[in-house]
Motif scaffolding. Structure first.
Motif, PDB file in Angstrom:
ATOM      1  N   PHE A 212       0.839  -1.213   0.000  1.00 18.14           N
ATOM      2  CA  PHE A 212       0.000   0.000   0.000  1.00 18.14           C
ATOM      3  C   PHE A 212       0.870   1.259   0.000  1.00 18.14           C
ATOM      4  N   LEU A 213       1.922   1.293   0.817  1.00 16.85           N
ATOM      5  CA  LEU A 213       2.836   2.438   0.844  1.00 16.85           C
ATOM      6  C   LEU A 213       3.524   2.624  -0.506  1.00 16.85           C
ATOM      7  N   LEU A 214       3.992   1.503  -1.079  1.00 14.42           N
ATOM      8  CA  LEU A 214       4.662   1.594  -2.378  1.00 14.42           C
ATOM      9  C   LEU A 214       3.711   2.116  -3.469  1.00 14.42           C
ATOM     10  N   TRP A 215       2.440   1.665  -3.414  1.00 14.44           N
ATOM     11  CA  TRP A 215       1.447   2.120  -4.392  1.00 14.44           C
ATOM     12  C   TRP A 215       1.229   3.626  -4.280  1.00 14.44           C
ATOM     13  N   ASN A 216       1.171   4.123  -3.051  1.00 14.53           N
ATOM     14  CA  ASN A 216       0.986   5.563  -2.844  1.00 14.53           C
ATOM     15  C   ASN A 216       2.199   6.354  -3.331  1.00 14.53           C
ATOM     16  N   PHE A 217       3.407   5.841  -3.050  1.00 20.91           N
ATOM     17  CA  PHE A 217       4.614   6.507  -3.541  1.00 20.91           C
ATOM     18  C   PHE A 217       4.596   6.572  -5.076  1.00 20.91           C
ATOM     19  N   TYR A 218       4.168   5.469  -5.692  1.00 19.75           N
ATOM     20  CA  TYR A 218       4.161   5.402  -7.152  1.00 19.75           C
ATOM     21  C   TYR A 218       3.192   6.433  -7.757  1.00 19.75           C
ATOM     22  N   HIS A 219       2.029   6.613  -7.109  1.00 18.01           N
ATOM     23  CA  HIS A 219       1.013   7.511  -7.654  1.00 18.01           C
ATOM     24  C   HIS A 219       1.265   8.977  -7.342  1.00 18.01           C
ATOM     25  N   PHE A 220       1.888   9.259  -6.192  1.00 14.00           N
ATOM     26  CA  PHE A 220       1.968  10.651  -5.751  1.00 14.00           C
ATOM     27  C   PHE A 220       3.389  11.217  -5.757  1.00 14.00           C
ATOM     28  N   SER A 221       4.395  10.403  -6.159  1.00 10.97           N
ATOM     29  CA  SER A 221       5.768  10.894  -6.216  1.00 10.97           C
ATOM     30  C   SER A 221       6.284  10.773  -7.646  1.00 10.97           C
ATOM     31  N   GLN A 222       6.710  11.901  -8.209  1.00 12.75           N
ATOM     32  CA  GLN A 222       7.215  11.881  -9.580  1.00 12.75           C
ATOM     33  C   GLN A 222       8.543  11.128  -9.688  1.00 12.75           C
ATOM     34  N   ALA A 223       9.296  11.082  -8.581  1.00 11.44           N
ATOM     35  CA  ALA A 223      10.607  10.411  -8.595  1.00 11.44           C
ATOM     36  C   ALA A 223      10.484   8.888  -8.519  1.00 11.44           C
ATOM     37  N   PHE A 224       9.284   8.391  -8.207  1.00 12.63           N
ATOM     38  CA  PHE A 224       9.081   6.952  -8.005  1.00 12.63           C
ATOM     39  C   PHE A 224       8.528   6.356  -9.293  1.00 12.63           C
ATOM     40  N   ARG A 225       9.362   5.681 -10.048  1.00 15.61           N
ATOM     41  CA  ARG A 225       8.966   5.149 -11.347  1.00 15.61           C
ATOM     42  C   ARG A 225       8.256   3.793 -11.211  1.00 15.61           C
ATOM     43  N   GLN A 226       7.598   3.384 -12.294  1.00  9.85           N
ATOM     44  CA  GLN A 226       6.877   2.104 -12.300  1.00  9.85           C
ATOM     45  C   GLN A 226       7.833   0.926 -12.109  1.00  9.85           C
ATOM     46  N   THR A 227       9.021   1.024 -12.734  1.00 10.64           N
ATOM     47  CA  THR A 227      10.001  -0.064 -12.601  1.00 10.64           C
ATOM     48  C   THR A 227      10.419  -0.240 -11.144  1.00 10.64           C
ATOM     49  N   THR A 228      10.627   0.879 -10.454  1.00  8.90           N
ATOM     50  CA  THR A 228      11.010   0.829  -9.031  1.00  8.90           C
ATOM     51  C   THR A 228       9.911   0.182  -8.206  1.00  8.90           C
ATOM     52  N   PHE A 229       8.644   0.570  -8.501  1.00  7.62           N
ATOM     53  CA  PHE A 229       7.507  -0.013  -7.786  1.00  7.62           C
ATOM     54  C   PHE A 229       7.444  -1.525  -7.975  1.00  7.62           C
ATOM     55  N   VAL A 230       7.597  -1.965  -9.226  1.00  4.90           N
ATOM     56  CA  VAL A 230       7.510  -3.410  -9.528  1.00  4.90           C
ATOM     57  C   VAL A 230       8.617  -4.185  -8.817  1.00  4.90           C
ATOM     58  N   ILE A 231       9.851  -3.634  -8.825  1.00  3.68           N
ATOM     59  CA  ILE A 231      10.983  -4.326  -8.192  1.00  3.68           C
ATOM     60  C   ILE A 231      10.763  -4.442  -6.684  1.00  3.68           C
ATOM     61  N   LEU A 232      10.377  -3.319  -6.041  1.00  4.62           N
ATOM     62  CA  LEU A 232      10.201  -3.332  -4.585  1.00  4.62           C
ATOM     63  C   LEU A 232       9.005  -4.186  -4.167  1.00  4.62           C
ATOM     64  N   ALA A 233       7.926  -4.130  -4.940  1.00  2.20           N
ATOM     65  CA  ALA A 233       6.759  -4.979  -4.630  1.00  2.20           C
ATOM     66  C   ALA A 233       7.116  -6.454  -4.783  1.00  2.20           C
ATOM     67  N   GLY A 234       7.923  -6.739  -5.807  1.00  2.00           N
ATOM     68  CA  GLY A 234       8.379  -8.119  -5.996  1.00  2.00           C
ATOM     69  C   GLY A 234       9.238  -8.604  -4.837  1.00  2.00           C
ATOM     70  N   LEU A 235      10.125  -7.742  -4.358  1.00  3.76           N
ATOM     71  CA  LEU A 235      10.955  -8.103  -3.201  1.00  3.76           C
ATOM     72  C   LEU A 235      10.110  -8.333  -1.961  1.00  3.76           C
ATOM     73  N   ALA A 236       9.096  -7.477  -1.772  1.00  2.00           N
ATOM     74  CA  ALA A 236       8.199  -7.645  -0.614  1.00  2.00           C
ATOM     75  C   ALA A 236       7.442  -8.967  -0.702  1.00  2.00           C
ATOM     76  N   SER A 237       7.004  -9.323  -1.923  1.00  3.62           N
ATOM     77  CA  SER A 237       6.286 -10.593  -2.112  1.00  3.62           C
ATOM     78  C   SER A 237       7.197 -11.789  -1.870  1.00  3.62           C
ATOM     79  N   ALA A 238       8.461 -11.667  -2.335  1.00  3.74           N
ATOM     80  CA  ALA A 238       9.426 -12.747  -2.090  1.00  3.74           C
ATOM     81  C   ALA A 238       9.696 -12.903  -0.601  1.00  3.74           C
TER      82      ALA A 238
END
Length: 539
Positions: free
Chosen positions: A19-45
């Motif tokens: 949820f935090l990563l999703w909010n960063f992705y939507h409301f922060s211009q510095a947070f790219r989609q690739t960064t979101f996918v990588i960090l979400a993947g690490l959290a899932s792992a």
């Protein structure tokens, strides 16, 4: 596969992070989609890894939801004002009650063998209810029974006996330690009636049901004199009186070779004898027929099949050992000794049973039988080899709380402190050991190792020579050879190396192989190896 306990907290934490990563992705211009996918993947792992960890450390459920019950050996009242005695009759009553409880239909129990107590508890204190309760609570037992009995002979001419007993049942999972005093008939005609009445009373009190049928125990078919002799041999075995147990069990089996329990007890006594004297491979092979016959005669109980499995392990016949142990497990999955033996297999053989490593097998064995000392020692040894010394020491200290003078636990603790180099602890532990067992060759050997590594050769020699005098200790000779090589006295070094080779226990004796290697090196350095046998001249 159901989620293990504690998984819900990991899932909530994972959801919060995503949820935090999703909010960063939507409301922060510095947070790219690739960064979101990588960090979400690490959290899932991390979530998957956490759930797998919880599953691997989840305690195995007890078979069929049954609860382990330990019937302490009954105390015979002597009538002279003393606390009473533990004898073969008291062990027979406890064992027979356990047999009835385990075979009842339906049953909420499985029975923990009462003879396992003698390897852990203070034997003389088992006649006192206060000690029994303290011991049981410290050991983590769930349900126990403590009883006293009295046997009177009303007619010596025709050996007419009457038996009476009192029994208390304790559910140690409850906060109150007050036990239920069970009602038994005032007079019973024999040991079998006493045990059946006690088992029926325990079932009625625990399950609050009267419809549980007791199955006929094998002991009911045995003559009273034979049964007394059987439990006398069993008690001798439990008390480590191995030679006496072998003689009694052999005489009993020869008196009636058709009885599977007699053959099983004889095999068990032979196994203890072979273990005790660290028999050579040839002696094990010569005894194989005893174990095969016992297993062939007993098609119901797990014990004979388990003993045969252990025997095959000693002979390194792994396929035969696996078949025997799996057969024993099918007969009685609550036999904790089976899991100790399975731990000696390669992981590929026991992982299909749901155990990932040896530690899980040891933990399961201890969960089934909290007083299985060998499971505790094996678990401590495994943790020590995995560099988890603190946990290993905690387990050994637990056993020493149950019995501060337990020699095997002290020896294991001493070996860990030697490896750690904790000098103060080493001498504290070995002082206790030598007070208990002044002629313990292994203790002198281990102290010799301490002095050897400290390069105190004079004291090391004294301790190694003492170990040899006491028990013809084989490995002490290897260290003595090392000391004399260090001193340049090659004649004495070769003398001890040749003695160690002579004491070889078989082709897989790695210490004898090391002695051969060292002897060859000395002879090569002295120029005593013929030229055509030197490695540099071989083509």
């Amino acid at each position: 596969m159901p989620l293990p306990e504690g998984s819900i907290f990991l899932i909530i934490a994972w959801g919060f992070v995503v949820f935090l990563l999703w909010n960063f992705y939507h409301f922060s211009q510095a947070f790219r989609q690739t960064t979101f996918v990588i960090l979400a993947g690490l959290a899932s792992a991390a979530l998957a890894g956490g759930i797998m960890y919880l599953h691997s450390h989840e305690k195995k459920p007890m078979p069929d939801g049954r609860t382990g019950v330990l019937i302490f050996p009954f105390v015979e009242e002597t009538g002279n004002g003393s606390a009473g005695i533990i004898n073969a009759g008291g062990l027979a009553i406890a064992d027979l009650i356990g047999e009835h409880l385990q075979q009842a239909t339906p049953t909420p129990f499985y029975s923990i063998p009462p003879d396992a107590l003698f390897g852990v508890a203070n034997h003389d204190s088992l006649v006192y209810i206060d000690y029994v309760l303290r011991f049981a609570q410290a050991a983590g037992l769930r349900i126990i029974a403590f009883g006293v009995y009295q046997k009177t002979v009303s007619s010596p001419a025709n050996h007419h006996e009457s038996w009476s007993a009192e029994i208390q049942l304790f559910d140690l999972r409850q906060k109150s330690s007050a036990g239920a005093r069970l009602q038994l008939p005032a007079r019973l005609s024999n040991l079998h009636e006493l045990a059946a009445a006690a088992a029926q009373a325990i079932l009625q009190d625990f399950a609050k049901r009267n419809d549980m049928a007791l199955a006929a125990a094998w002991q009911n078919e045995i003559d009273a004199d034979f049964l007394q002799r059987y439990y006398a041999a069993k008690l001798a075995l439990a008390l480590n009186q191995t030679e006496s147990a072998v003689q009694q069990a052999q005489a009993l089996w020869r008196a009636d070779t058709s009885r599977a329990p007699f053959a099983g007890l004889y095999a068990q006594a032979i196994m203890a004898q072979l273990r005790r004297k660290t028999a050579a491979q040839r002696e094990w092979e010569e005894s194989l027929r005893i174990f095969q016959r016992a297993a062939a005669q007993d098609s119901l109980r797990s014990e004979s099949a388990r003993l045969l499995g252990e025997f095959y392990i000693r002979l390194k016949k792994w396929n035969e050992a696996e078949r025997a142990l799996l057969q024993a497990r099918r007969r009685e999955p609550t036999d904790s000794e089976i899991y100790l033996l399975l731990a000696q297999f390669h992981h590929s053989r026991f992982q299909p049973l749901g155990f990932q490593n040896e530690l899980e097998l040891y933990e399961h064995a201890r969960a089934l039988n909290p007083i299985n000392l060998q499971a505790g020692l094996a678990e401590a040894d495994y943790l020590w080899r995995e560099n988890r010394e603190k946990q290993a020491i905690e387990i050994l200290e637990h056993w020493l709380k149950l019995n501060p003078n337990h020699l095997e636990a002290l020896m294991s603790l001493g070996r860990i402190y030697i490896a750690k180099g904790s000098q103060a602890k080493i001498f504290e532990i070995y002082e206790r050991i030598l007070k208990l067992a002044p002629d313990n060759a292994e203790a002198y050997y281990n102290l010799g190792i301490v002095y050897y590594h400290a390069e105190d050769d004079e004291n090391a020699i004294k301790f190694f020579e003492r170990a040899i005098r006491l028990d013809n200790h084989a490995e002490a000779r290897l260290y003595l050879a090392g000391i004399y090589q260090r001193r340049g006295d090659l004649e004495r070094a070769m003398h001890y190396l040749r003695e160690r080779i002579r004491l070889s226990r078989g082709d897989d004796d790695q210490y004898a192989a090391e002695a051969r290697r060292q002897l060859y090196t000395i002879l090569l350095g002295r120029g005593e190896i013929p030229p055509h046998l030197r490695p540099d001249n071989l083509k």
